[in-house]
Every structure is written in structure tokens, then in C-alpha cells.
Scaffold this motif. Sequence first.
Motif, PDB file in Angstrom:
ATOM      1  N   ILE A 256       0.857  -1.199   0.000  1.00  0.00           N
ATOM      2  CA  ILE A 256       0.000   0.000   0.000  1.00  0.00           C
ATOM      3  C   ILE A 256       0.888   1.243   0.000  1.00  0.00           C
ATOM      4  CG2 ILE A 256      -2.110  -0.959   1.032  1.00  0.00           C
ATOM      5  CD1 ILE A 256      -1.032  -0.129   3.764  1.00  0.00           C
ATOM      6  N   HIS A 258       0.817   4.069  -1.696  1.00  0.00           N
ATOM      7  CA  HIS A 258       0.308   5.421  -1.944  1.00  0.00           C
ATOM      8  C   HIS A 258      -0.897   5.755  -1.057  1.00  0.00           C
ATOM      9  CE1 HIS A 258       2.929   5.223  -5.363  1.00  0.00           C
ATOM     10  NE2 HIS A 258       2.288   4.145  -5.813  1.00  0.00           N
ATOM     11  N   GLY A 260      -4.477   6.380   0.033  1.00  0.00           N
ATOM     12  CA  GLY A 260      -5.713   5.800  -0.497  1.00  0.00           C
ATOM     13  C   GLY A 260      -5.619   4.304  -0.740  1.00  0.00           C
ATOM     14  N   ASP A 261      -4.385   3.799  -0.836  1.00  0.00           N
ATOM     15  CA  ASP A 261      -4.241   2.353  -1.073  1.00  0.00           C
ATOM     16  C   ASP A 261      -4.828   1.561   0.094  1.00  0.00           C
ATOM     17  OD1 ASP A 261      -0.983   2.302  -2.766  1.00  0.00           O
ATOM     18  OD2 ASP A 261      -3.020   2.836  -3.424  1.00  0.00           O
ATOM     19  N   PHE A 262      -5.361   0.408  -0.222  1.00  0.00           N
ATOM     20  CA  PHE A 262      -5.891  -0.458   0.838  1.00  0.00           C
ATOM     21  C   PHE A 262      -5.653  -1.911   0.502  1.00  0.00           C
ATOM     22  CE2 PHE A 262      -9.446  -2.577  -1.107  1.00  0.00           C
ATOM     23  CZ  PHE A 262      -9.907  -1.721  -2.092  1.00  0.00           C
ATOM     24  N   THR A 275      -5.563   0.617   5.465  1.00  0.00           N
ATOM     25  CA  THR A 275      -5.541   1.762   4.537  1.00  0.00           C
ATOM     26  C   THR A 275      -4.313   2.623   4.811  1.00  0.00           C
ATOM     27  OG1 THR A 275      -6.683   3.171   6.127  1.00  0.00           O
ATOM     28  CG2 THR A 275      -8.072   1.886   4.627  1.00  0.00           C
ATOM     29  N   ARG A 276      -3.931   3.421   3.784  1.00  0.00           N
ATOM     30  CA  ARG A 276      -2.899   4.450   4.008  1.00  0.00           C
ATOM     31  C   ARG A 276      -3.566   5.788   3.727  1.00  0.00           C
ATOM     32  NH1 ARG A 276       2.632   4.494   4.362  1.00  0.00           N
ATOM     33  NH2 ARG A 276       2.931   2.363   3.533  1.00  0.00           N
ATOM     34  N   THR A 301      -7.186  -5.765  -2.829  1.00  0.00           N
ATOM     35  CA  THR A 301      -6.389  -4.532  -2.828  1.00  0.00           C
ATOM     36  C   THR A 301      -7.073  -3.517  -3.737  1.00  0.00           C
ATOM     37  OG1 THR A 301      -5.125  -5.309  -4.715  1.00  0.00           O
ATOM     38  CG2 THR A 301      -4.202  -5.772  -2.538  1.00  0.00           C
ATOM     39  N   GLY A 302      -6.701  -2.247  -3.572  1.00  0.00           N
ATOM     40  CA  GLY A 302      -7.268  -1.204  -4.436  1.00  0.00           C
ATOM     41  C   GLY A 302      -6.889   0.162  -3.900  1.00  0.00           C
ATOM     42  N   ARG A 303      -7.554   1.175  -4.406  1.00  0.00           N
ATOM     43  CA  ARG A 303      -7.288   2.536  -3.925  1.00  0.00           C
ATOM     44  C   ARG A 303      -8.595   3.283  -3.774  1.00  0.00           C
ATOM     45  NH1 ARG A 303      -2.825   5.645  -7.086  1.00  0.00           N
ATOM     46  NH2 ARG A 303      -1.600   3.967  -6.090  1.00  0.00           N
ATOM     47  N   GLU A 305     -10.626   6.805  -3.431  1.00  0.00           N
ATOM     48  CA  GLU A 305     -10.420   8.185  -3.869  1.00  0.00           C
ATOM     49  C   GLU A 305     -10.034   8.973  -2.628  1.00  0.00           C
ATOM     50  OE1 GLU A 305     -10.273   7.208  -7.321  1.00  0.00           O
ATOM     51  OE2 GLU A 305     -10.015   9.322  -6.696  1.00  0.00           O
ATOM     52  N   LEU A 319     -10.214   7.664   5.671  1.00  0.00           N
ATOM     53  CA  LEU A 319      -9.280   6.535   5.565  1.00  0.00           C
ATOM     54  C   LEU A 319      -8.794   6.090   6.937  1.00  0.00           C
ATOM     55  CD1 LEU A 319      -7.333   7.653   2.377  1.00  0.00           C
ATOM     56  CD2 LEU A 319      -9.235   6.030   2.582  1.00  0.00           C
TER      57      LEU A 319
END
Length: 565
Positions: A256, A258, A260-262, A275-276, A301-303, A305, A319
Motif C-alpha cells: 500500500i 500510496h 488511499g491504497d488499501f 488503509t494508508r 487490494t485497491g485505492r 479516492e 481513511l
Amino acid sequence: MGPLRQRQRLIDACISALHIHGPSRTTVAKVVGFAKMSPGIVRFYFDSKAAMLVASLQHLATEFEEQVLVPVAKLKATPVAALRLMVDLFLDPDIASPRKVSVWYAFWGEASSRQEYYDICGQKDESFAILVHELIAALIDESRLTQLDADGIALGLIGALEILWQDIAFQAERDIDRPAAKRRCMAFLNSVFPGRFDLDVAAGSTIGGAPTVPNAPASAPGALPAWTYDDAGIFAMERESLFHGAWAVVGHESQIPHAGDFLTVDVGVERVLVTRDASGRVHALRNSCPESPHALQVERTGRFEQTISCKRHGLQFSLAGVHTAGAGRADLQALDLRSVGGLLFVRAPPAHGVATAHASAEPDAWFDTPPPAGLMMLGAPLEICVAADWKILIEQWLEASPVSSAVESSPFASSRVGFDSLVWDERVVREGWSAARYRRLVACLPEVSWRRRFIAPNQLIETRPDGLSVLQVLPVAAGRSCVRRLDYSVMPPDDSARATLYLARRLGPYVRNSTLALAESLQQGLVEFGYEAAGERVAPALAWFHRLVAGRVPALLIERSSRAR
Ligand code: FES
């Protein structure tokens, strides 16, 4: 259906009728209605309705004796473990279901006018009171707290258990918080015998080289009784006492990078969302909407917004898990998080005001050297469902470990024992193509020994020259589990890194098909065929594991005839 089973079916139906209607309004018609049997069948088994009621009460009393008094009495030599087991069993759904408890009280209610009821109920209570008194007296002796009065304390504990039974009698099973009820009894005992019923012990304390596990039996069982590998009650106790509050690896910060990454992970007793946030801070949250407990995120995983949104009614959370909808709404449950060299450990926080189900070292205590820098995840997590209890797989792992009581003497391995972890070095001295090829592929990397850390109850972390792997066995149900493997590499994510990982997997026994097939065959042998393990020689690491789990779930020590199916 044989006569014995028909008679038992009538007794079970009678208990159900008594639960609804009470002794005076229970009729034969109502009982055979529950049993879905013809009315005439009753007289083949019972001379009268009264005889059937007495037989039903006697059945409850026999069950209480066999499933509570007998196993607890077997642990008299260790009063703390015996008292913990007694509380576990007395509040177990098999013994203390609302149906059964209400029937006990119904019979007590009529005992003044029915001598048989009085004799059976009285006998059960008296035997229980004698056993409690014996255990409390033994504990007072053992603790040299001579100022304490065994009778008074025993009465206190029995009173507490009786009150909890009364609560259960008037609730639906889904509303009963059995772990909380058990914790209240432990809190009572702990207030009388401080430190004997909570698990906050200093890390690394040992007895004769083996780790001290509070309340653990002096001698580790060679193998756990077969029935404990396929029992819903044991499964629930293990979740409560071994997995709740235990640190679990959920991933690595490099997954993660960046804002918003999770990533999401199911660790068996918790669904985790990591989350970050915009400031780069990492948060661990329960992956469940506080409005209704569905998973907020199903993707691994994902991001995001900017916010985490619930797809059902659109509630938004920051977040960090804080809802954005103004007062009156709940935030996402925050979970405890530790990062050790980027490796992320998460555990559910203990309930407010309640000590964690068990003491667990802080994750960084498990590492004498931090995980290598620059780790990147290589490939997706590997997950394999296995038709075997989680304990069987862990036992396989530990049996294969070189941990020996004479730890420093073995030229091939060195190991160290903590109260909830085992560490050993494993040099790749083996001959063979895989080992030779592996050494060639990592020749350009700094020399690092293969080190394996087993972290109770169910994780193994392997550090190698090429990177690090985390293996977990997640309890899915009694007799079923899921093996998960997370692989991280310090090598650039190219073909040689994948080839190195492929070889590293071949050089470890953990997820080989043969290992998993053996586990399933063991499960079948123990549970379906009722074969018992006869071998007396127990690997030190296995004895250590059995001590640890039996110390936390004393019910694992109960010998019962394994059910031949
Ligand atoms: S269920 Fe999540 S907002 Fe309603």
C-alpha cells in the motif's frame, strides 16, 4: 432406528416439551409431537408420563456428570486448569443451552413435591459443590493463602455460575455472550487468587527449559485426544482463547505505497481493512460497516479516492475510519496495528475493560533482526482449503522443526523458545537440484541464514536470502482449515525472483500436496475411524505447542471416546 435411539429421541423431545410447557403442562401428546412419533410408542419405553419425565431429568444429570464433573475431576492435580475447564464446560452450549437450563429450573421448581426430582437435582448440585470446594481448597493450599475460606469462595463461584445460568434460561442462544460470561467468572476467581486466572505473564519465563504457559498441565500430552480435532465446542473455545487478541500478519507496507491504497484480509477471527491515509499513516480497521455487519470492501487490494464508502446506504468514512456523516453515527472499529520492518501485524483490541484473551508478546519481540528492507510482494497470496483441523497442520510443521530440548548442541540448527514463539535456523545443506539451483540464484545476495519463527497459535515466518514468507493456518470450522502463504522478495520482480521463490517453496515442506494430503488422512484416521496416535515419542516443539494450547483451552485434555461414525 434401534430401540436405544428411539428412547433417546423421546427423551430429547420430552426436554424440548418441558422447555416450552414445564413439567405440569407437558403431555405425552406434546412429546410425541416433538419426536414425530406415534403416541403409542411411549409405553414401550416408559411406564408412565411421570417415568418419562424422571428419565429425562436423569439423562440431563448423567450428561452433566460425564461432560462436566468427570473431565474436571481428572484435572484435580492442577486446580487452576480444572477450574478454568469447569467454567468453560458449565457455560458450554452443549450443557447450558437455554432449553436444558430452563428444564433444570423447572424440575427444581417441582422438587418440593416430587422426591425423585429432589434426589436427582440435589445429587447433581451436591456433587458439583463438593468438586468446586475441593478445587478451591486445593488452590488455597497451593497458593498458601491460608486466610481464605474455601467454603465461602466455593459458594461465591457457584453463585456466580448459577446467576449466569439463570440469565441463559431466559435468553435466545444468539443473544448469549458466553465468552463474556466466562470472563466474568475468571474475573471473580482472579480477584480472589490474583494472577492465577489472567494470562499476563512475563515473556520468556520457563520451567525446566520448556516455556511456562500459565495453568498449563505439567506434562504435555503426546497427542491431543482425537475428538478435539473435530468438535464445534472446542473450535469455539480455541477461537476465543487462542485467536482472539493474537497478532496476525496481514501484509507488508510495500503493498500500500500510496495514499488511499488499501488491502483486505480475513484472519479467521477478524475481517481486516488496512488503509494508508493522505499523510502516509497506515490504519487497521474492521472490514465491516457499523450499520450492518457486511464487508465494506471485498476486493483484496485497491485505492480509495478519498473516503471509504458503504455500498449499501452510502455512509462515508475517512481513511482512518471516522464517519463523515455528523453526530450519531459510529466510526469503523480500529484494530491494533504494528509494523515491524514494514511487515504489518494486526489484532482485535480487547473488549473495553477486559484483558486480552491471552498474553501475546509484541511483534517486534519475535525478531532479533528486523525483516530485510526492500521487500515486495511476489504473486498473489496462496490459499489452500484443507479438510483437516488447524492443529494437525501446525503439529506437522512443528514436528518437522529441528527444535530440540538440547537446543545449542545440534550442528544443523539452533533454536530459541519464547512463551508464544519458537525460532530456529535451517541451513540449506541439503543436496539435490533445488538447493543447488537456489544457492546459485541467490549467490549475488547478502549471506542470510534461513530462519523460521513459529508464532503461536498458527503462524510461521520464514526469512531467507531472497526474502520472507508468512504461512498461516486459519481455523475455518471444526476439522477444516485454510493454509495461507504470503511471499515477499528483495529481488526485482522478474523471472529469476519467481524461480527463486518456486525453489524456496520446494525446499520447505509446508504447502506441498503430500503434506496437505497427509494432514487430511490424519484427520480422517483420528475422527472418522477413531484411530488414536500410539506413538509416545513427542518432538519437543510439539510438546511445547500442546502445553501452550492446553494451557489456554484445558478442555483439550479431556479424554473422550472418539466418535466412530
Ligand atoms: S449498511 Fe453500511 S451504511 Fe448502511
